[in-house]
Design a protein around this motif. Structure first.
Motif, short mmCIF file in Angstrom:
data_model
loop_
_atom_site.label_atom_id
_atom_site.label_comp_id
_atom_site.label_asym_id
_atom_site.label_seq_id
_atom_site.Cartn_x
_atom_site.Cartn_y
_atom_site.Cartn_z
N ASP A 7 9.98 6.33 -8.40
CA ASP A 7 8.66 6.35 -9.03
C ASP A 7 7.64 6.82 -8.00
N PRO A 8 7.21 8.09 -8.07
CA PRO A 8 6.26 8.62 -7.07
C PRO A 8 4.94 7.85 -7.00
N ALA A 9 4.42 7.42 -8.15
CA ALA A 9 3.15 6.69 -8.15
C ALA A 9 3.29 5.35 -7.45
N ALA A 10 4.40 4.66 -7.69
CA ALA A 10 4.64 3.37 -7.03
C ALA A 10 4.82 3.57 -5.53
N ALA A 11 5.55 4.61 -5.15
CA ALA A 11 5.77 4.89 -3.72
C ALA A 11 4.45 5.21 -3.03
N ALA A 12 3.58 5.98 -3.69
CA ALA A 12 2.27 6.31 -3.12
C ALA A 12 1.44 5.05 -2.92
N ALA A 13 1.48 4.15 -3.91
CA ALA A 13 0.73 2.90 -3.82
C ALA A 13 1.25 2.04 -2.67
N LEU A 14 2.55 2.02 -2.47
CA LEU A 14 3.14 1.22 -1.39
C LEU A 14 2.70 1.75 -0.02
N LEU A 15 2.79 3.06 0.17
CA LEU A 15 2.43 3.62 1.48
C LEU A 15 0.94 3.45 1.77
N LEU A 16 0.10 3.85 0.82
CA LEU A 16 -1.34 3.77 1.08
C LEU A 16 -1.83 2.33 1.10
N GLY A 17 -1.20 1.48 0.30
CA GLY A 17 -1.56 0.07 0.33
C GLY A 17 -1.29 -0.55 1.69
N ALA A 18 -0.19 -0.16 2.31
CA ALA A 18 0.12 -0.65 3.66
C ALA A 18 -0.92 -0.18 4.66
N CYS A 19 -1.41 1.04 4.49
CA CYS A 19 -2.42 1.58 5.41
C CYS A 19 -3.76 0.87 5.24
N VAL A 20 -4.13 0.58 3.99
CA VAL A 20 -5.35 -0.18 3.74
C VAL A 20 -5.23 -1.58 4.33
N GLN A 21 -4.07 -2.20 4.12
CA GLN A 21 -3.83 -3.55 4.64
C GLN A 21 -3.95 -3.59 6.15
N ARG A 22 -3.45 -2.56 6.81
CA ARG A 22 -3.54 -2.49 8.27
C ARG A 22 -5.00 -2.48 8.71
N ALA A 23 -5.83 -1.70 8.00
CA ALA A 23 -7.25 -1.60 8.37
C ALA A 23 -7.99 -2.89 8.09
N PHE A 24 -7.67 -3.56 6.99
CA PHE A 24 -8.41 -4.75 6.55
C PHE A 24 -7.97 -6.02 7.27
N VAL A 25 -6.67 -6.29 7.28
CA VAL A 25 -6.18 -7.57 7.79
C VAL A 25 -6.39 -7.72 9.29
N TRP A 26 -6.04 -6.69 10.04
CA TRP A 26 -6.08 -6.84 11.49
C TRP A 26 -7.49 -6.76 12.05
N GLU A 27 -8.43 -6.26 11.25
CA GLU A 27 -9.83 -6.27 11.68
C GLU A 27 -10.34 -7.71 11.85
N ALA A 28 -9.74 -8.64 11.10
CA ALA A 28 -10.17 -10.04 11.16
C ALA A 28 -9.32 -10.88 12.11
#
Length: 202
Positions: free
Chosen positions: A151-172
């Protein structure tokens, strides 16, 4: 030393202010002052703060959208994993640098709504990278390098979601930085995702 052109100074000042005080609290008056020009001069180059924000995205931050458009049109001679590694790296940098800019909007719902309406009018928005990565993965699927059942849409969400999480979680976090390097993170995300969506040859 020769002074930079006015437009360059304006975009640089906008980037610096948006990253330090946030998009919501950055005004064109403050940008003009930091750039060493009048607010009237600023409006000769940009019709609104939103248009100036787009210039910052396009000219001063990692070019995630351009990379995705290029790969969707022509995946190139690299492997899927190599392409996803570069996408993950650029996406992590992009979200790391844009998160401080847009986070302040969430404290002001009306301003956030106006900003989102302006972005839609310009054909921009946070959904665009998801659409771009999905298009790239579908292109790879048509070339037979990604499994038909993936599922390309699901795979895209997984990769970009991980990148967003990296920016958000570790900032705190106490150290305000992730435990792994950007390159290690990108390779790990790409390797793991590729193992799940690529065709097996064994």
């Amino acid at each position: 030393m020769e002074q930079k052109p006015t437009r360059v100074r304006i975009v640089d000042a906008a980037r610096d202010l948006m990253r330090t005080v946030g998009l919501a609290r950055t005004t064109t008056k403050e940008i003009a002052k930091a750039a060493g020009c009048s607010e009237a001069a600023l409006y000769k180059y940009f019709s609104s703060k939103e248009e100036l924000f787009l210039a910052v995205l396009d000219e001063r931050l990692p070019r995630l959208g351009g990379l995705l458009d290029t790969l969707a049109a022509d995946p190139g001679g690299r492997t899927v994993e190599q392409n996803l590694t570069e996408i993950a790296r650029q996406a992590a940098l992009f979200y790391e640098q844009t998160f401080p800019v847009v986070a302040s909007l969430y404290a002001e719902p009306q301003l956030k709504q106006r900003h989102e309406e302006a972005m839609r009018a310009y054909g921009k928005g946070p959904h665009k990278p998801v659409e771009g990565l999905t298009a790239y993965l579908r292109s790879e699927q048509r070339h037979g390098r990604i499994a038909a059942a993936a599922d390309p849409a699901a795979a895209a969400a997984l990769l970009l979601g991980a990148c967003v999480q990296r920016a958000f979680v570790w900032e705190a976090s106490p150290d305000r930085r992730p435990p792994d390097s950007l390159d290690d993170f990108a390779r790990g995300i790409a390797r793991t995702l590729t193992a799940g969506i690529c065709r097996r040859t064994d």
